[in-house]
Design an enzyme around this catalytic site. Structure first.
Site, mmCIF file in Angstrom:
data_model
loop_
_atom_site.group_PDB
_atom_site.id
_atom_site.type_symbol
_atom_site.label_atom_id
_atom_site.label_comp_id
_atom_site.label_asym_id
_atom_site.label_seq_id
_atom_site.Cartn_x
_atom_site.Cartn_y
_atom_site.Cartn_z
ATOM 1 N N CYS A 68 -18.551 8.074 -30.572
ATOM 2 C CA CYS A 68 -18.521 7.039 -29.563
ATOM 3 C C CYS A 68 -17.737 5.436 -29.716
ATOM 4 O O CYS A 68 -17.232 4.547 -29.736
ATOM 5 C CB CYS A 68 -20.077 6.224 -28.666
ATOM 6 S SG CYS A 68 -20.968 5.730 -30.273
ATOM 7 N N HIS A 348 -25.012 2.830 -31.134
ATOM 8 C CA HIS A 348 -24.140 3.002 -29.961
ATOM 9 C C HIS A 348 -22.639 2.355 -30.198
ATOM 10 O O HIS A 348 -23.364 1.109 -29.333
ATOM 11 C CB HIS A 348 -24.843 3.356 -28.695
ATOM 12 C CG HIS A 348 -23.951 4.473 -28.117
ATOM 13 N ND1 HIS A 348 -23.672 4.997 -27.962
ATOM 14 C CD2 HIS A 348 -24.143 4.017 -26.755
ATOM 15 C CE1 HIS A 348 -23.007 6.003 -27.112
ATOM 16 N NE2 HIS A 348 -22.754 4.615 -25.974
#
Ligand SMILES: [Zn+2]
Length: 401
Positions: A68, A348
């Site tokens: 990510c 994230h």
């Protein structure tokens, strides 16, 4: 490939009815539309060719296992109009010299991926081939470890620049003495010397020049140093009350610092290492200003993260007070943010980007791309900010179409 001689402009779709937009955005819509319509003819052709819902840079990137950080940055870069056009128009190939073409695999793969993000009919694509190339260039990205998005951006821009650097034979370092020149002239000469070695589309877009002034606390002698910068890594200001603004962070970054102890520089007048004060200012503003909010600290072995909410403007960030020359006009609009949620140990990354063809904000969360309100762009997860210069001398007003 059809003939490219047709004159094309990007078809600007109608405002999605269910899309939440706050009022200042609506009022300014006319100006953002006029810019998006000025996208180069070739890009317009490509985008018009792919007539499907995901053909407007709204394609997601699959997560290949903790990728990510990479996906977030790739989406921010894909929504950087001039870099996107450079890739979609294959302009990068004209900057590749035949002797280096075989070694330009990273740029090729980056351009191919950007092209897919703007033309694919799929909702999401795999960045696998691109990841293989970045790993070859920077082995630290091998494997499935979570990495730092800002660090990845540095590696990527550096790698792309090296492959499309228009300078093939670098001149010997100049030994010219510039000390007698005015600061402005010295800065200009230093910039030209930099361009004699490093000159690429990536540099055109992302690199600015920082001025450091050192003043000896003993004799008062002041010397200046000019360095190119790819981004500004600014510390996060801490305040007891009220919110922290981006300008608070920039003021902390540019405020006078004392260099003492082991850090003492050599004073040119005293000819000895002396305690000095140091200040930063921006000598040359880049077209694209990347601001890295230093949320992570890895000092003392324990990684930690600051989740301070930093208030930053979406429009008209005026950086005149940080300019070396007061005449410099430096107004920026935000177009992308790389966000990090979670802690320093795990988290994230996502991206919020203003799609240049649609003029609206979207959330890019790996393979998911969804519309969002501009009022949601600011959050305590904002980590790397991408601003574009909108000054009076902006090249947007001249050399498009
Ligand atoms: Zn001195």
């Amino acid at each position: 490939m059809p003939s490219l001689r047709h004159s094309y402009t990007v078809t600007v779709p109608e405002e999605p009815a269910a899309f939440p937009v706050d009022k200042p955005e609506l009022r300014r819509k006319s100006s953002s539309l006029s810019r998006s319509m000025l996208v180069s003819t070739f890009v317009g052709l490509i985008i018009n060719q792919a007539k499907n819902k995901s053909a407007q840079g709204l394609v997601g990137l699959r997560n290949l296992g903790n990728t990510c950080f990479m996906n977030s940055i790739l989406q921010c870069l894909s929504n950087t109009p001039e870099l996107r056009d450079y890739c979609l128009g294959n302009t990068h190939r004209t900057d590749l010299h035949s002797s280096r073409a075989s070694r330009a695999a990273l740029m090729e793969e980056f351009a191919r991926l950007t092209r897919s993000l703007w033309t694919s009919a799929n909702d999401a694509i795999s960045p696998f081939d691109f990841k293989s190339q970045i790993q070859r260039y920077a082995p630290k990205f091998v494997g499935c470890n979570q990495q730092d998005a800002q660090e990845f951006l540095r590696f990527l821009l550096d790698g792309l620049h090296n492959e499309v650097n228009r300078v093939t034979v670098q001149p010997a370092a100049s030994t010219e003495d510039l000390e007698h020149l005015s600061d402005e002239e010295k800065g200009r000469r230093m910039w030209n010397m930099y361009l004699q070695r490093e000159d690429s589309k990536v540099v055109d877009l992302f690199v600015g020049q920082l001025k450091s002034s050192l003043t000896c606390t003993d004799c008062g002698f002041r010397s200046t140093v000019f360095d190119p910068f790819w981004d500004l890594s600014v510390p996060i200001a801490q305040k007891n009350s009220g919110g922290v603004t981006l300008k608070d962070c920039l003021r902390l970054f540019t405020k006078e610092d004392v260099l003492d102890g082991d850090e003492r520089p050599t004073c040119n007048k005293c000819k000895a290492r002396k305690k000095c004060t140091k200040t930063f200012s921006i000598q040359k503003f880049p077209q694209i200003l990347v601001i890295h909010l230093k949320r992570f600290s890895d000092s003392n072995a324990r990684a930690s993260k600051l989740s301070t909410y930093v208030n930053f403007p979406l429009k008209e960030l005026d950086l005149r007070e940080f300019a070396s020359e007061s005449s410099e006009r430096a107004v920026y609009n935000l177009y992308a943010v790389s966000n990090h949620s979670g802690s320093a140990l795990g988290g994230h990354y996502t991206a919020y980007c203003k799609n240049p063809a649609l003029g609206e904000w979207y959330s890019y969360n790996d393979s998911r791309v969804s519309p969002m309100s501009s009022s949601q762009v600011r959050s305590s997860n904002a980590y790397v900010l991408f601003y574009e210069l909108v000054s009076s001398h902006s090249r947007y007003q001249t050399c498009r179409l």
